[in-house]
Design an enzyme around this catalytic site. Structure first.
Site, PDB file in Angstrom:
ATOM      1  CB  CYS A  58      -0.923   0.022   1.214  1.00 38.71           C
ATOM      2  SG  CYS A  58      -2.132  -1.324   1.233  1.00 38.71           S
ATOM      3  CG  HIS A 172       5.742   1.374   1.069  1.00 36.51           C
ATOM      4  ND1 HIS A 172       5.489   0.592   2.173  1.00 36.51           N
ATOM      5  CD2 HIS A 172       5.582   0.572  -0.006  1.00 36.51           C
ATOM      6  CE1 HIS A 172       5.208  -0.643   1.779  1.00 36.51           C
ATOM      7  NE2 HIS A 172       5.248  -0.685   0.459  1.00 36.51           N
ATOM      8  CG  HIS A 173      -0.003   2.377   4.598  1.00 34.39           C
ATOM      9  ND1 HIS A 173       0.081   2.831   5.898  1.00 34.39           N
ATOM     10  CD2 HIS A 173      -1.317   2.468   4.260  1.00 34.39           C
ATOM     11  CE1 HIS A 173      -1.123   3.159   6.328  1.00 34.39           C
ATOM     12  NE2 HIS A 173      -1.990   2.962   5.357  1.00 34.39           N
ATOM     13  CB  SER A 174       6.281   0.096   5.396  1.00 35.19           C
ATOM     14  OG  SER A 174       7.121   0.785   4.493  1.00 35.19           O
ATOM     15  CG  ASN A 361       1.904   1.917   9.515  1.00 29.83           C
ATOM     16  OD1 ASN A 361       0.976   2.523   9.016  1.00 29.83           O
ATOM     17  ND2 ASN A 361       3.084   1.817   8.921  1.00 29.83           N
TER      18      ASN A 361
END
Length: 514
Positions: A58, A172-174, A361
């Site tokens: 994601c 990047h969602h990370s 996150n």
């Protein structure tokens, strides 16, 4: 990602051509004057590892419209002095000697992360909805290389509308969740009217005080409600994993929908209008948001199914059509942050070398039934959403989804949690995200920002709705799988119209009361 040298081949007007990215990995010293000795390697969060899996790869994309054109060299210097100083933006993901994924600082080549896309004429960039189409195409762009920090900025000068330039930040969602990344971005801005002050963001509503002699009874009752709602929420969650899925409507996604071409559109609504409706039902902005989503989807599905052949406008009597749309099961996966978000001042300190251990996150999610039904009173959409929202807020469902996922990842690795998350998301119809923004106009590097709207790509959902507030306005964004929902603009209009109907209903009641 590569870029063809020489004259580009014929391609669609909105196709993306991204340049080659290169960074130094070995023996590098960060351009932000940090060294690996000063920054110990930090482990990647469980959610960060989840978002690195191929089926959950994601990206978050935040689009900022600027009042004035962007001077690229000055803009790059400003980014180096602000955003790049945060560890996630000058680190790569690597495994340490124990096999644990950690963030390792490296040197950042700012010219490889910030650029103006080539291949577009001035007429292309100034065309209506060019930026939205560009962002939608960016959602299907090749994945970033994990050999470099996982972010980039696309600068578009000469755009039409209220913004002379746009910057699309692709992350990047990370690196972090939407709220954390938005907070970090705002920590890089300053108020337009007070250039040395950080922006202010909405605060949580204070809970009413309880008389001392009611405290024990109130605490016991709160615990019982929390326990009961958590049991119901977890039963609903496990039922969704095992067998319960949404109705197979024309807008429901399927396996592989995360790779499908996307469409994106947004509309601007007034926060004060939402407050009028919120106060009328004694609810929250979130209740109003879910209510207008339900009302908008109801109307959109009516049109898609052509239930009423005599529909001539949106303002019609819907009593004839309770047989199909009203009996559909449509639910949303609503993300929630399970830990307090750092304040803007704390984030500004992070970028000056302060502690960054609380970053990253830590997402759980709620399965939220959308009230897609006909109501004679438009406000009943919000009342129905409020009833569901109150149950979800008085529950540990979101925290459970995070901690159970983290435990499963520690036991099995990230593959199984990613499969379960993908499966659960596909059992629902849409994803919803609400990110609060600054309460007054802000600027970056002296350039005022006129609007902000987020989007995300890579999630297994055919419809994602994002809500972003900014300076008493809000952008309501719909990103869709193009083959399933080719007209997200119509859906945005239906939701905006639903809010106006609710506002008129409140005004009508006040007149009747007087």
């Amino acid at each position: 990602m590569t870029q063809t040298r020489g004259k580009p081949p014929p391609s669609p007007i909105y196709s993306l051509r991204l340049r080659r990215i290169a960074t130094k990995l070995e023996g590098a010293v960060s351009s932000t004057n940090f060294t690996r000795q000063a920054e110990p390697d930090e482990p990647v969060t469980p959610c960060g590892r989840l978002f690195c899996q191929p089926n959950m790869n994601c990206y978050i994309m935040c689009t900022l419209g600027f009042k004035n054109p962007i001077n690229l060299p000055d803009f790059k210097r400003a980014l180096q002095e602000t955003l790049v100083k945060h560890k996630r933006f000058h680190s790569v993901m690597k495994k340490n000697m124990n096999g644990t994924d950690v963030w390792v600082p490296i040197e950042v080549d700012i010219h490889a992360h910030v650029f103006e896309p080539s291949g577009f004429s001035e007429e292309d960039v100034a065309a209506p909805h060019f930026v939205e189409k560009y962002v939608a195409d960016l959602a299907s762009a090749p994945s970033m290389s994990f050999s470099r920090p996982l972010w980039e900025c696309h600068v578009l000068n000469g755009t039409s509308g209220d913004a002379a330039a746009h910057m699309i930040v692709r992350v990047h969602h990370s690196l972090g969740d939407g709220i954390s990344l938005m907070s970090l971005l705002l920590a890089c801005t300053r108020r337009v009217n007070h250039p040395h002050m950080l922006p202010s963001v909405p605060s949580k509503r204070k809970k009413p005080k309880v008389e001392p002699y009611f405290v024990p009874l109130n605490s016991l009752w709160t615990m019982l409600i929390l326990l009961w709602n958590t049991i119901l929420g977890l039963a609903y969650y496990f039922a969704t994993i095992l067998w319960m899925k949404d109705s197979d409507t024309k807008i429901k996604g399927h396996y592989g929908v995360d790779k499908a071409p996307k469409s994106l559109m947004y509309t601007v609504i007034d926060i004060d209008d939402m407050r009028v409706v919120k106060d009328a039902v004694n609810g929250t902005i979130n209740d109003v948001l879910m209510g207008i989503i339900g009302a908008g989807l109801h109307r959109y599905l009516e049109g898609r199914y052509k239930v009423m052949q005599d529909v001539q406008s949106r303002d019609v009597d819907h009593r004839k059509d309770k047989s199909i749309v009203d009996h559909l099961r449509i639910r949303a996966t609503a993300l929630m942050n399970t830990r307090p978000t750092p304040g803007l001042q704390e984030l500004a300190t992070m970028m000056e070398g302060g502690s960054q251990t609380q970053w990253g996150n830590r997402l759980g999610y709620l399965i939220f039934p959308i009230p897609v039904k006909h109501f004679s009173d438009p406000l009943d959409h919000v009342r129905a959403a409020k009833k569901i929202g109150n149950q979800k807020k008085a529950s540990l469902e979101g925290a459970f989804t995070y901690w159970s996922g983290a435990l499963l990842m520690a036991i099995t690795g990230p593959v199984l949690p990613a499969l379960l998350t993908e499966h659960t998301t596909l059992q629902t119809t849409l994803a919803v995200s609400n990110v609060p923004g600054p309460m007054e106009p802000v600027m970056f590097n002296g350039n005022p920002i006129v609007h902000i709207y987020p989007a995300a790509a890579g999630q297994p959902s055919s419809l994602s709705i994002f809500f972003q507030s900014y300076d008493q306005k809000a952008c309501l964004v719909a990103m869709t799988a193009r083959d399933l929902i080719p007209d997200p603009g119509a859906l945005c209009e239906y939701m905006a119209d639903a809010l106006q109907e609710m506002k008129r209903a409140v005004a009508s009641r006040r007149q009747d009361a007087n």
